[in-house]
Scaffold this active site. Structure first.
Site, PDB file in Angstrom:
ATOM      1  N   GLY A 278       0.787  -1.232   0.000  1.00  0.00           N
ATOM      2  CA  GLY A 278       0.000   0.000   0.000  1.00  0.00           C
ATOM      3  C   GLY A 278       0.816   1.276   0.000  1.00  0.00           C
ATOM      4  CD  GLU A 320       1.709  -9.088   1.595  1.00  0.00           C
ATOM      5  OE1 GLU A 320       1.717 -10.312   1.812  1.00  0.00           O
ATOM      6  OE2 GLU A 320       0.679  -8.386   1.650  1.00  0.00           O
ATOM      7  N   PRO A 321       4.978  -4.617  -1.257  1.00  0.00           N
ATOM      8  CG  PRO A 321       7.101  -3.806  -1.852  1.00  0.00           C
ATOM      9  CD  PRO A 321       6.411  -4.800  -0.949  1.00  0.00           C
ATOM     10  N   GLY A 322       3.434  -3.431  -4.207  1.00  0.00           N
ATOM     11  CA  GLY A 322       3.146  -3.746  -5.608  1.00  0.00           C
ATOM     12  C   GLY A 322       3.348  -2.474  -6.408  1.00  0.00           C
ATOM     13  NE  ARG A 323      -0.716   2.088  -5.227  1.00  0.00           N
ATOM     14  CZ  ARG A 323      -1.964   2.040  -5.653  1.00  0.00           C
ATOM     15  NH1 ARG A 323      -2.317   2.753  -6.676  1.00  0.00           N
ATOM     16  NH2 ARG A 323      -2.861   1.297  -5.030  1.00  0.00           N
ATOM     17  CE1 TYR A 364     -10.083   1.318  -6.593  1.00  0.00           C
ATOM     18  CE2 TYR A 364      -8.375   1.541  -8.265  1.00  0.00           C
ATOM     19  CZ  TYR A 364      -9.125   0.754  -7.420  1.00  0.00           C
ATOM     20  OH  TYR A 364      -8.921  -0.596  -7.399  1.00  0.00           O
ATOM     21  CB  CYS A 391     -19.989   3.591 -26.059  1.00  0.00           C
ATOM     22  SG  CYS A 391     -19.512   3.563 -27.778  1.00  0.00           S
ATOM     23  CD  GLU A 392     -19.365   5.067 -18.649  1.00  0.00           C
ATOM     24  OE1 GLU A 392     -20.292   4.246 -18.769  1.00  0.00           O
ATOM     25  OE2 GLU A 392     -19.391   6.025 -17.861  1.00  0.00           O
ATOM     26  CE1 TYR A 421      -3.157  -3.573  -7.801  1.00  0.00           C
ATOM     27  CE2 TYR A 421      -1.880  -1.603  -7.334  1.00  0.00           C
ATOM     28  CZ  TYR A 421      -2.267  -2.880  -7.007  1.00  0.00           C
ATOM     29  OH  TYR A 421      -1.750  -3.478  -5.896  1.00  0.00           O
TER      30      TYR A 421
HETATM   31  C1  LIG Z   1      -3.143  -5.053  -2.914  1.00  0.00           C
HETATM   32  C2  LIG Z   1      -2.322  -5.682  -1.863  1.00  0.00           C
HETATM   33  C3  LIG Z   1      -0.962  -5.401  -1.771  1.00  0.00           C
HETATM   34  C4  LIG Z   1      -0.265  -4.415  -2.685  1.00  0.00           C
HETATM   35  O1  LIG Z   1      -0.740  -3.141  -2.589  1.00  0.00           O
HETATM   36  P1  LIG Z   1       0.052  -1.932  -3.301  1.00  0.00           P
HETATM   37  O2  LIG Z   1      -0.801  -0.760  -3.081  1.00  0.00           O
HETATM   38  O3  LIG Z   1       0.184  -2.307  -4.746  1.00  0.00           O
HETATM   39  O4  LIG Z   1       1.390  -1.861  -2.643  1.00  0.00           O
HETATM   40  C5  LIG Z   1      -0.228  -6.052  -0.822  1.00  0.00           C
HETATM   41  N1  LIG Z   1      -0.795  -6.954   0.018  1.00  0.00           N
HETATM   42  C6  LIG Z   1      -2.096  -7.262  -0.046  1.00  0.00           C
HETATM   43  C7  LIG Z   1      -2.651  -8.253   0.879  1.00  0.00           C
HETATM   44  C8  LIG Z   1      -2.907  -6.631  -0.981  1.00  0.00           C
HETATM   45  O5  LIG Z   1      -4.207  -6.934  -1.026  1.00  0.00           O
END
Ligand SMILES: *Cc1c(COP(=O)(O)O)cnc(C)c1O
Length: 463
Positions: A278, A320-323, A364, A391-392, A421
């Site tokens: 997050g 758990e970084p994704g973004r 969002y 079309c929106e 995302y």
């Molecule tokens: C979505 C999610 C993440 C990653 O969130 P980011 O905003 O991309 O860092 C990590 N852990 C869990 C459990 C999630 O649901």
């Protein structure tokens, strides 16, 4: 050029309409390094380049729209997270942000682990050679087939999300003669979003087991009794696009409180704690994200302090970084199709993609920035809304931004920070074909996810 030199306004308008935007940047041709991938710049002709390749060349070769991903930047960011947390912690990249086999290989090479949350993500990870023990399996409704596949593969952990799943995973593991390492996902009543967090949020959401009312403690009690499970820790994920660390502080305090209660009741100190992902990134110049080393230092200090207070050994931390890893590494390259000025309002710029390749604005109310990429311009800034071809009417990519007033059909524009995302949430709405992901590095480009074709569409439609 100084800001006052601009009559900061759109063409055909004396006043700016309402909206969430700052004044135009002093130089619309400048590319703020905060929101663009590391190797992005402009060449002598003013064309945006990435990894040493001009976007005009990329557009010619791969078409538009396309996601252009800076591989060197991805590896830099992955490594920065890995280094920041060191060998006493684990970094799990959240695959849902964007997953492909090339990405899995980069993560593997850079020493990161991987979160998956479906059979599809699991098979992608395994097929690209990610060792199963470095994979964590998430989700609030994993099917029995998905669970069995994960257990058989030997995933490092399954994150349990409900009482039913505790029993389900234990049963499946036991029937396979195995013992599955698990974490229990709890909700701590902290909800973090961007600049604020709420420490007393209702645990009114589908994920996790509430700490409140003793439910999380009861989940641990049950899991500890089951032979098919090895409970290794507690998991908490508090939100997305977070800049303020104080939400993690409250979450860690509550998770450690549970670890202490578990020690007192069962005499076991669980060895791991996962604080989720997050962490925020810069979508516009107004955002100021923290560096991985600052985040690592803050989280480690928080957990260590809380554990000392509870007289617990400090557990192994994972995040758990994704973004925060993939988000800034890519931009979406579009070609402008039409430019429609609306008197007194703003100018609508239509591109050849839209909500099918970036749903985040519609979903969002996300903010993005945008730049003219195929050339520079000294024209006056005009207030634009970048919209798609769907079309929106909610099909908006960039709600409010400034582009040069001489923007015309055929220009290429680029929307930065679309690595997370966007492709992973892409759809086929209006039977629009999903764009490719093109990875560039050191002057070479290659497609890592190809563009969808009409044949792909028709193949699924079996008549
Ligand atoms: C979505 C999610 C993440 C990653 O969130 P980011 O905003 O991309 O860092 C990590 N852990 C869990 C459990 C999630 O649901």
């Amino acid at each position: 050029m100084s800001r006052s030199a601009h009559p900061a306004g759109p063409r055909h308008a004396d006043v700016l309409p309402e909206g969430h935007y700052s004044a135009p940047a002093d130089d619309l041709n400048a590319l703020d390094p905060k929101v663009w991938a590391h190797t992005v710049g402009r060449d002598a002709d003013g064309v945006v380049t990435v990894g040493g390749i001009a976007v005009t060349q990329l557009a010619e070769e791969y078409g538009t729209p396309a996601y252009i991903l800076d591989e060197a930047d991805f590896r830099d960011r992955a490594r920065a997270w890995r280094t920041a947390f060191g060998n006493d912690a684990d970094v799990f990249y959240a695959g849902k942000a964007f997953l492909s086999r090339a990405v899995v290989r980069w993560l593997h090479e850079e020493g990161l682990n991987l979160d998956v949350c479906s059979g599809g993500e699991l098979v992608t990870a395994l097929s690209a050679g990610m060792p199963a023990e470095r994979i964590a399996f998430h989700g609030n409704n994993k099917s029995p087939e998905e669970i069995e596949r994960a257990v058989r593969a030997g995933v490092g952990r399954i994150v349990l999300d409900s009482f039913q799943e505790i029993v389900r995973v234990a049963h499946i593991a036991q029937s396979l003669g195995m013992r599955q390492r698990v974490q229990i996902r709890i909700t701590v009543g902290v909800e973090a979003h961007t600049h604020e967090f709420i420490a007393t949020a209702h645990e009114d959401q589908k994920f996790g087991i509430p700490l409140a009312g003793g439910q999380a403690a009861e989940a641990v009690r049950r899991a500890l009794q089951l032979d098919g499970l090895e409970v290794i820790g507690i998991h908490s994920h508090i939100g997305s696009q977070i800049f303020d660390m104080s939400g993690f502080e409250v979450a860690a305090h509550r998770v450690v409180g549970l670890l202490r209660d578990i020690r007192d009741e069962h005499g076991v100190e669980l060895p791991e704690i996962d604080l989720g992902g997050g962490l925020g990134i810069a979508y516009t110049s107004d955002d100021d994200p923290r560096e991985p080393h600052e985040i690592a230092k803050a989280l480690t200090e928080i957990v260590t302090r809380e554990c000392e207070g509870a007289r617990l050994r400090t557990p192994r931390i994972s995040v758990e970084p994704g973004r925060a890893i993939v988000g800034p590494t890519a931009f979406t390259l579009y070609e402008v199709g039409t430019v429609k000025p609306l008197d007194g309002l703003r100018t609508y710029v239509s591109v050849d993609g839209g909500m099918s390749d970036n749903i985040r604005t519609a979903l969002y109310d996300a903010e993005y920035s945008v730049a003219l990429a195929s050339r520079t311009s000294d024209a006056e800034p005009m207030l634009v809304r970048v919209v798609g071809k769907h079309c929106e009417s909610g099909d908006i990519v960039v709600k409010d931004a400034f582009l040069p007033g001489d923007l015309a059909p055929g220009d290429l524009i680029a929307v930065p920070a679309t690595g997370a995302y966007c492709r992973s949430m892409a759809s086929n709405y209006n039977h629009v074909l999903r764009p490719p992901v093109v990875a560039v590095r050191d002057g070479a480009a290659r497609v890592i996810v190809r563009r969808e074709t009409e044949d792909d569409l028709l193949r699924l439609d079996v008549g």
